[in-house]
Design an enzyme around this catalytic site. Structure first.
Site, PDB file in Angstrom:
ATOM      1  N   LYS A  75      -1.867  -3.414 -17.830  1.00 12.92           N
ATOM      2  CA  LYS A  75      -1.865  -3.848 -16.426  1.00 12.92           C
ATOM      3  C   LYS A  75      -3.096  -4.719 -16.189  1.00 12.92           C
ATOM      4  CE  LYS A  75      -1.391  -1.851 -11.755  1.00 12.92           C
ATOM      5  NZ  LYS A  75      -1.271  -0.580 -10.994  1.00 12.92           N
ATOM      6  N   SER A 150       2.850  -0.349  -8.071  1.00 11.16           N
ATOM      7  CA  SER A 150       2.309  -1.674  -8.300  1.00 11.16           C
ATOM      8  C   SER A 150       2.325  -2.101  -9.767  1.00 11.16           C
ATOM      9  CB  SER A 150       0.868  -1.741  -7.780  1.00 11.16           C
ATOM     10  OG  SER A 150       0.035  -0.867  -8.516  1.00 11.16           O
ATOM     11  N   SER A 174       1.829   4.359  -8.511  1.00 11.26           N
ATOM     12  CA  SER A 174       2.057   3.057  -9.144  1.00 11.26           C
ATOM     13  C   SER A 174       2.423   3.072 -10.622  1.00 11.26           C
ATOM     14  CB  SER A 174       0.835   2.165  -8.959  1.00 11.26           C
ATOM     15  OG  SER A 174       0.876   1.615  -7.684  1.00 11.26           O
TER      16      SER A 174
HETATM   17  N1  GLN Z   1       2.276   2.047  -3.329  1.00 12.72           N
HETATM   18  C1  GLN Z   1       0.998   2.649  -3.102  1.00 12.72           C
HETATM   19  C2  GLN Z   1       0.099   1.688  -2.359  1.00 12.72           C
HETATM   20  O1  GLN Z   1       0.546   0.643  -2.055  1.00 12.72           O
HETATM   21  C3  GLN Z   1       0.400   3.112  -4.381  1.00 12.72           C
HETATM   22  C4  GLN Z   1      -0.244   2.050  -5.154  1.00 12.72           C
HETATM   23  C5  GLN Z   1      -0.879   2.536  -6.436  1.00 12.72           C
HETATM   24  O2  GLN Z   1      -0.621   3.650  -6.908  1.00 12.72           O
HETATM   25  N2  GLN Z   1      -1.742   1.714  -6.981  1.00 12.72           N
HETATM   26  O3  GLN Z   1      -1.017   1.957  -2.061  1.00 12.72           O
END
Ligand code: GLN
Length: 476
Positions: A75, A150, A174
């Site tokens: 990532k 994400s 994410s």
């Molecule tokens: N979808 C969540 C957010 O937007 C989690 C994101 C993540 O785990 N990095 O904050």
């Protein structure tokens, strides 16, 4: 495509060269990357050099390690020396970190071959990868749909066969949510099990790094490689890394499994159906499966969307146009800082910074941030009560299968994707998503397996059992 476990075994016994394995994966990437856009950057040259050095080690009788010759995608919020690291943000475009994250070092010394950096929602804020400054990633199962987020690029890379394994980060879901939407395994370890040194911070009290893989065994192998104490992360747990692989074939006889009632609300029928089938398979295998209430999880989303932005507003203050990435000019330093941040951050990131700054401001701190922290404490208490009677908790990973681009443009609708995943982040417990059949439109469904802190071994044991019991008929 071979699993990472099998591929490494073949490279170690010279049945396949690391260079051939890499070529095979690069061919798959070349055929499909234009459609999928999993990567922000691919470094073929360095990958080929690494593969060649692995082959030399094998030829000279040395063991390159448990991930010998396995192509890996990272990532793009994990620091890689001399390889651009952008967080899919314009503000970091072109930035080359001077050092490798601990997880990257550990992968390299286990013989892995780093292929490139994967797309994400800008600064890991989102659940669809639509918030990337460099364009979205598409779901390999259906190019009209999101891969989740994400870590959408990492999930898509594994699902498309670009690399057998990938790393992501999980702050509110994410890793698990995109794993679920792309039909792969995704693991969020116990907070502190994997070093966050070199992970670009979003919300430091939640952030954890974890693996994506095509099966539970590969995920175990990767977590064993990257996990364990690191002096460079003060939140790293000074305990030995548990052996996960040895627990995978133990079955679930006598295991007490709780299905979290509150996490069945607002879930699509196709997803609920798969969860009940997984529960039935566990009972069949000798587990004791019962509903359990964890009342505070109902407030999880609200608490997370105050605390995480609050921490982000502080962490992202460092992007000032002086030390990292891009700079927009201004009449004086303050104007330059403001212009850089205005031009460099996307809308979702700006919204989070504003929300977090508001939640922390004098006069509102107790009402918002303070109250959200109390929810966190309550959630811990409720999970402790559930774990007094159950070894493992189960829920869907995501309320729905992969959705179409633009379908969740209302932020509240997007945030609801995280209902089932956020509770484990609030309390720092491990949780993972394991694919289990398909739902609407033949798209993958994921089951979330949750465990108490540092009980990864038990979590992998149950996940491996669920994986082995795939439903015979896949329907909606
Ligand atoms: N979808 C969540 C957010 O937007 C989690 C994101 C993540 O785990 N990095 O904050």
């Amino acid at each position: 495509m071979k699993s990472a476990t099998d591929l490494a075994a073949m490279v170690r016994d010279s049945r396949q060269s690391a260079q051939e394995a890499l070529q095979e994966h690069l061919q798959v990437i070349d055929a499909q990357e234009n459609d999928i856009h999993a990567f922000n950057a691919i470094d073929r040259e360095v990958a080929m050099e690494t593969a060649a050095s692995i082959d030399e080690m094998v030829a000279s009788g040395r063991d390159p390690g448990p991930l010998a010759g396995v192509p890996v995608a990272l990532k793009d919020n994990l620091c890689t020396r001399a390889l651009v690291t952008t967080c899919s943000s314009k503000i970091l475009e072109g930035w080359e970190p001077p050092y490798d994250a601990t997880v990257v070092e550990r992968l390299r010394s286990a013989g892995a071959v780093i292929v490139g950096k994967t797309n994400l929602d800008e600064f890991a804020m989102g659940s669809s990868t639509e918030h990337s400054a460099f364009g979205p990633t598409r779901n390999p199962h259906d190019l009209t749909r999101v891969p989740g987020g994400s870590s959408g690029g990492s999930a898509a890379a594994v699902a498309a066969g670009f690399t057998p394994i990938a790393l992501g980060s999980d702050t509110g879901g994410s890793i698990r949510q995109p794993a679920s939407l792309c039909g792969v395994v995704g693991v969020k370890p116990t907070y502190g099990l994997v070093s966050r040194y070199g992970l670009i911070a979003f919300a430091s009290s939640f952030d954890q790094i974890g693996p994506f893989a095509n099966d539970v065994r590969d995920a175990a192998l990767v977590l064993e490689t990257i996990g364990g104490h690191d002096v460079r992360d003060s939140t790293s747990i000074p305990a030995p890394m548990p052996n996960l692989s040895k627990a995978l074939d133990r079955g679930v006889e006598g295991m007490r499994v709780g299905i979290v009632s509150e996490l069945l609300e607002g879930i699509d029928n196709d997803v609920t159906a798969r969860l009940h089938e997984a529960a039935a398979a566990l009972s069949e295998g000798g587990a004791i499966v019962e509903p359990v209430s964890v009342p505070a999880v109902e407030y999880g989303l609200t608490a997370y969307y105050l605390i995480a932005p609050a921490e982000a507003s502080s962490n992202l203050a460092r992007y000032d146009g002086v030390r990292y990435g891009m700079r927009s000019e201004g009449q004086d330093v303050a104007a330059m800082n403001a212009a850089t941040r205005r031009d460099g951050f996307g809308d979702e990131v700006v919204a989070r910074i504003m929300l977090g700054t508001f939640a922390l401001s004098a006069g509102y701190y107790d009402a918002y941030y303070g109250k959200a922290q109390k929810v966190r404490t309550l959630t811990r208490k409720d999970f402790d009560a559930a774990y007094a009677k159950h070894d493992i908790l189960l829920s869907p990973t995501s309320p729905s299968v992969a959705f179409e681009f633009g379908e969740r443009s209302d932020p509240m609708n997007m945030y609801r994707c995280d209902t089932c995943t956020i509770p484990s982040n609030l309390v720092g417990d491990p949780a993972m998503s394991v694919p289990f059949g398909t739902g609407q439109h033949g798209l993958p469904v994921g089951i979330q397996v949750m465990a108490p802190q540092l009980e990864e071994q038990r979590m992998f044991q149950v996940a491996a059992f669920i994986e082995s019991q795939q439903p015979a008929r896949n329907e909606s």
